[in-house]
Design a protein around this motif. Sequence first.
Motif, PDB file in Angstrom:
ATOM      1  N   SER A 139      -2.143  11.658  14.855  1.00 55.19           N
ATOM      2  CA  SER A 139      -1.464  11.629  13.559  1.00 55.19           C
ATOM      3  C   SER A 139      -1.136  13.042  13.085  1.00 55.19           C
ATOM      4  CB  SER A 139      -2.315  10.903  12.522  1.00 55.19           C
ATOM      5  OG  SER A 139      -3.561  11.551  12.330  1.00 55.19           O
ATOM      6  N   LYS A 143       2.616  14.455  12.341  1.00 53.84           N
ATOM      7  CA  LYS A 143       2.874  15.038  11.025  1.00 53.84           C
ATOM      8  C   LYS A 143       3.505  16.413  11.154  1.00 53.84           C
ATOM      9  CE  LYS A 143       0.631  16.338   6.691  1.00 53.84           C
ATOM     10  NZ  LYS A 143      -0.658  16.392   5.930  1.00 53.84           N
ATOM     11  N   ARG A 148       7.338   9.808  11.441  1.00 54.14           N
ATOM     12  CA  ARG A 148       6.548   8.673  10.961  1.00 54.14           C
ATOM     13  C   ARG A 148       6.364   7.668  12.100  1.00 54.14           C
ATOM     14  NH1 ARG A 148       9.878   6.712   5.890  1.00 54.14           N
ATOM     15  NH2 ARG A 148      11.557   7.156   7.369  1.00 54.14           N
ATOM     16  N   CYS A 149       5.249   6.998  12.108  1.00 54.88           N
ATOM     17  CA  CYS A 149       4.902   6.078  13.201  1.00 54.88           C
ATOM     18  C   CYS A 149       4.646   4.679  12.667  1.00 54.88           C
ATOM     19  CB  CYS A 149       3.651   6.567  13.943  1.00 54.88           C
ATOM     20  SG  CYS A 149       3.811   8.205  14.659  1.00 54.88           S
ATOM     21  N   LYS A 171      -0.669   5.334   5.803  1.00 51.07           N
ATOM     22  CA  LYS A 171       0.375   4.490   5.213  1.00 51.07           C
ATOM     23  C   LYS A 171       0.871   5.079   3.893  1.00 51.07           C
ATOM     24  CE  LYS A 171       1.164  -0.285   3.654  1.00 51.07           C
ATOM     25  NZ  LYS A 171       1.532   0.025   2.262  1.00 51.07           N
ATOM     26  N   GLU A 174       1.574   9.472   4.629  1.00 52.64           N
ATOM     27  CA  GLU A 174       2.509   9.859   5.694  1.00 52.64           C
ATOM     28  C   GLU A 174       3.607   8.812   5.921  1.00 52.64           C
ATOM     29  OE1 GLU A 174       2.081  12.826   6.614  1.00 52.64           O
ATOM     30  OE2 GLU A 174       0.073  13.041   5.731  1.00 52.64           O
ATOM     31  N   GLU A 175       3.564   7.761   5.111  1.00 50.75           N
ATOM     32  CA  GLU A 175       4.576   6.685   5.174  1.00 50.75           C
ATOM     33  C   GLU A 175       4.616   5.992   6.534  1.00 50.75           C
ATOM     34  OE1 GLU A 175       8.368   8.036   3.871  1.00 50.75           O
ATOM     35  OE2 GLU A 175       7.623   8.801   1.967  1.00 50.75           O
ATOM     36  N   TRP A 176       3.443   5.846   7.156  1.00 49.34           N
ATOM     37  CA  TRP A 176       3.368   5.055   8.382  1.00 49.34           C
ATOM     38  C   TRP A 176       3.543   3.580   8.034  1.00 49.34           C
ATOM     39  CZ3 TRP A 176      -0.357   6.298  12.926  1.00 49.34           C
ATOM     40  CH2 TRP A 176      -0.164   7.619  13.348  1.00 49.34           C
TER      41      TRP A 176
END
Length: 306
Positions: A139, A143, A148-149, A171, A174-176
């Motif tokens: 992650s 980043k 994003r993943c 989530k 990092e807006e995963w």
Amino acid sequence: VVEALASMKEPSPMDFGDCYKVRTADVFKHIRLKFPDLRPIANSFCSLNTSDVTTMPRADSEVSAVPSLYGKGMKRVEVEKWGGSRADCVWVVPIINVEHFDSRVFGPSVQPHLNKYHPEIANRGWRDYGNKRGLDRISKMFKSHGIRCTAVVSSDLVYDNELMSKLRDLKNDEEWEIGAHGLNNSSKRHGFQTYSEETQAVEDCIQLLGGAFDNDKPKTWLSPGFSVSTSTSDILLDAGIENILDFVDDDVPFRLIKDNGDGKNGEDFPPSVLCLPYSMETNDFSLVLTRHLSPKDYASALESHI
């Protein structure tokens, strides 16, 4: 394997070369499995004169009995122009598998010969490492590149408070995306479940993950172990899944609709699910555990693919 069988003077364990996986006798101490002698069959293959073989066309009933790749009653629809104004770019969708394995059974292994007794610490520890430390490392790497993943998560992991805290941070901060990866990677797979069992398993998985992430139910799905039934796509579509990651037969996305699907409630198009192809050529199990690529060679394979 046929050559190995044909060359054996008497029945014996096939624990050499490409035949070696793990002996059942090493795992099931109190169970004696007996198989028929396959040497006559192997010899018949070795002595077969292929010039005498005539390929007969299959009957229509046999052809129709072969299940569709995408599932019973599902129809593929092409996406006309993927990427819009950026259709000439390479699109990479990083999928991070966050998996749970039942500690009471053996699982994927780097040292399969150790799968004899419980507790088994080497292979189990290797599997657990990804969730404990690997997720942090990967992650941070993504980043640093602003990528994003999507994390596809086994729903049995909702009871792991430390891991859930990490995933919530990814989530929210990092807006995963949080997707679903079945209940776990050890129990009865979808391909071996009845329709009602599979429907319930999908519903349980989605409900558990939704509850763990503020009722934000997953919209993306990857089946554990590529195990699907002829009903999986249909069940996932009815359950509200919008993206499926199971299929490996293309480089570009496509959609699945029900073969008899019609628009509902005035919609112009029937409900559909988007299929984002999974690349077997970069799968870690295929390249690392099966082909034994070094970390450097595996990284090179990823770079070459992109």
